[in-house]
Design an enzyme around this catalytic site. Structure first.
Site, PDB file in Angstrom:
ATOM      1  N   ASP A  89       0.852  -1.188   0.000  1.00  0.00           N
ATOM      2  CA  ASP A  89       0.000   0.000   0.000  1.00  0.00           C
ATOM      3  C   ASP A  89       0.889   1.239   0.000  1.00  0.00           C
ATOM      4  OD1 ASP A  89       0.870   0.307   2.596  1.00  0.00           O
ATOM      5  OD2 ASP A  89      -0.973  -0.400   3.503  1.00  0.00           O
ATOM      6  N   PHE A  93      -2.693   5.752   4.243  1.00  0.00           N
ATOM      7  CA  PHE A  93      -3.568   5.499   5.391  1.00  0.00           C
ATOM      8  C   PHE A  93      -2.800   5.654   6.704  1.00  0.00           C
ATOM      9  CE2 PHE A  93      -5.396   2.680   8.601  1.00  0.00           C
ATOM     10  CZ  PHE A  93      -6.695   3.158   8.648  1.00  0.00           C
ATOM     11  N   GLN A 194     -11.601   7.715  -3.845  1.00  0.00           N
ATOM     12  CA  GLN A 194     -11.943   8.301  -2.559  1.00  0.00           C
ATOM     13  C   GLN A 194     -13.197   9.159  -2.718  1.00  0.00           C
ATOM     14  OE1 GLN A 194     -10.810   7.639   0.344  1.00  0.00           O
ATOM     15  NE2 GLN A 194      -8.729   6.849   0.147  1.00  0.00           N
ATOM     16  N   ASP A 271      -8.289  -7.111   1.647  1.00  0.00           N
ATOM     17  CA  ASP A 271      -7.265  -7.287   2.681  1.00  0.00           C
ATOM     18  C   ASP A 271      -7.833  -6.751   3.982  1.00  0.00           C
ATOM     19  OD1 ASP A 271      -5.529  -4.668   3.766  1.00  0.00           O
ATOM     20  OD2 ASP A 271      -6.746  -4.290   1.993  1.00  0.00           O
ATOM     21  N   CYS A 309     -13.032 -27.707   9.601  1.00  0.00           N
ATOM     22  CA  CYS A 309     -11.841 -27.047   9.060  1.00  0.00           C
ATOM     23  C   CYS A 309     -10.716 -28.049   8.857  1.00  0.00           C
ATOM     24  CB  CYS A 309     -11.381 -25.940  10.010  1.00  0.00           C
ATOM     25  SG  CYS A 309      -9.877 -25.092   9.481  1.00  0.00           S
ATOM     26  N   CYS A 311      -7.444 -27.077   8.405  1.00  0.00           N
ATOM     27  CA  CYS A 311      -6.158 -26.410   8.580  1.00  0.00           C
ATOM     28  C   CYS A 311      -5.221 -27.252   9.449  1.00  0.00           C
ATOM     29  CB  CYS A 311      -6.349 -25.020   9.197  1.00  0.00           C
ATOM     30  SG  CYS A 311      -6.610 -24.987  10.984  1.00  0.00           S
ATOM     31  N   CYS A 314      -6.380 -27.352  13.187  1.00  0.00           N
ATOM     32  CA  CYS A 314      -7.566 -28.163  13.493  1.00  0.00           C
ATOM     33  C   CYS A 314      -7.314 -29.658  13.307  1.00  0.00           C
ATOM     34  CB  CYS A 314      -8.748 -27.713  12.626  1.00  0.00           C
ATOM     35  SG  CYS A 314      -9.413 -26.107  13.126  1.00  0.00           S
ATOM     36  N   HIS A 340      -4.967 -20.537  11.976  1.00  0.00           N
ATOM     37  CA  HIS A 340      -6.333 -21.004  11.725  1.00  0.00           C
ATOM     38  C   HIS A 340      -7.177 -19.928  11.050  1.00  0.00           C
ATOM     39  CE1 HIS A 340     -10.377 -22.603  12.243  1.00  0.00           C
ATOM     40  NE2 HIS A 340     -10.689 -21.402  12.725  1.00  0.00           N
TER      41      HIS A 340
END
Length: 376
Positions: A89, A93, A194, A271, A309, A311, A314, A340
């Site tokens: 970015d 911000f 914007q 994001d 899940c 992952c 898990c 996770h």
């Protein structure tokens, strides 16, 4: 660079290609602000949990270790040993949310570092130079992120200045890409829409930046104080004027429900720091809703965080064990929880893509948009 493969209503299934790989969209970019995921996940971990795009922060890396150091070490890909696509970015911000004593002028922004207070100047050219040194695949235009709500007169003046900054960003990005020693000659500049919550200002700005024919466009300045419905209304107003053949990115959003609803309104890229931040406080996502693993009811719970899940966490660890790690303030607690939650987000995007390919996205949306907002 972007191929639109299928649509369902306004929802889009696409494929984005850059110097470091091909990305299946819609996609969630995993946020490694300072070149690392907060919660002790490595580049190797990102591969394991299905990350397609890593996002890092221009402002933070400019301060530490500095973009010039990263450039000397071969660019951000080599520095953090991540060989997939990276988006950086612009730093805009953070300049407006973290920096103190900022002064906005036509040439750019004068501000003090949030770390040690030293004075810094950043304008469109400086942001482009920093991001060029980092060597990301996608660099974002330098803009002002406006607080919601803000007075209309101020918003209009800010948007006009942001447009002029974008023109300067485009020229500088092209100049830097043409230099023989540039880290990534294929770095793409995406523009940012914007306009606060003023739909007419947003639409006018989108029309103007679309004429610059950039590879991608973002909607910025949302999820910063307005309601979810106001955010959806702005997306709907702007989407109509975003080039169909270019990527669309909703910055800093959001919850699983926000993502599903924004996909339904035509967004491709997302994001947010929220899934990792929530994980570090034991707030975890499941396919039935969110849970707080610090609750006492999980003390003897031998089931995984989410039985649905797949992952690595898990597949191996129980709620009881991970809760114990949080109570004992063991670092492993955050690592497992972040792993996770980010796996969950990457899997959410995969399921959205699968539903779009099958023509069943609306059914997926009806089942999960409200369900994933629940707190169990």
């Amino acid at each position: 660079m972007f191929e639109l493969k299928k649509t369902e209503g306004k929802a889009r299934r696409g494929e984005f290609t850059c110097a470091h790989g091909t990305v299946q969209t819609p996609v969630f970019m995993n946020v490694g602000t300072q070149g690392a995921i907060k919660g002790a996940l490595s580049a190797e971990d990102l591969k394991t949990i299905g990350c397609q795009v890593e996002l890092s922060n221009t402002y933070h890396l400019h301060l530490r270790p500095t973009d010039k150091v990263v450039r000397q070490l071969g660019g951000l890909h080599k520095f953090m040993t991540w060989d997939g696509p990276i988006l950086t970015d612009s730093g805009g911000f953070q300049v407006f949310s973290l920096a103190s004593l900022r002064k906005i002028k036509e040439e750019g922004v004068y501000f003090a570092s949030h770390i040690d207070g030293h004075k810094i100047f950043m304008g469109p050219e400086e942001s482009m130079q920093i991001q060029s040194n980092l060597g990301s695949d996608i660099c974002m235009a330098f803009d002002e992120c406006i607080e919601n709500p803000s007075p209309r007169d101020y918003v209009q003046k800010s948007v006009d200045r942001t447009y002029r900054w974008l023109q300067r960003c485009k020229a500088e990005n092209a100049r830097l890409n043409a230099l023989p020693d540039t880290v990534n000659h294929s770095q793409m500049l995406w523009g940012i829409n914007q306009g606060g919550t003023y739909a007419d200002i947003r639409v006018d700005h989108m029309k103007r930046i679309a004429e610059l024919d950039l590879p991608g466009y973002a909607i910025g300045g949302l999820a910063v104080g307005e309601t979810a419905q106001e955010m959806y209304d702005i997306i709907e107003a702007v989407e109509e004027h975003m080039p169909r053949e270019k990527t669309r990115y909703l910055m800093g959003v959001g919850t699983p429900t926000n993502i599903i609803e924004a996909v339904a309104r035509g967004v491709d890229f997302f994001d947010c720091v929220m899934p990792a931040r929530n994980a570090r406080h034991a707030r975890l996502f499941t396919w039935e809703g969110a849970i707080n693993l610090k609750n006492a009811k999980y003390q003897l719970d031998e089931s995984p965080i989410d039985p649905k899940c797949g992952c690595p966490v898990c597949r191996r660890y129980s709620r009881a064990y991970i809760r114990h790690l949080f109570v004992a303030e063991e670092m492993l607690a955050m690592r497992l929880a972040v792993m996770h939650n980010l796996y969950f987000y990457n899997k959410l995007m995969q399921r959205i893509r699968d539903a779009l390919e099958e023509g069943s996205f609306e059914a997926f949306r009806r089942e999960y948009s409200a369900k994933l907002a629940r707190r169990l």
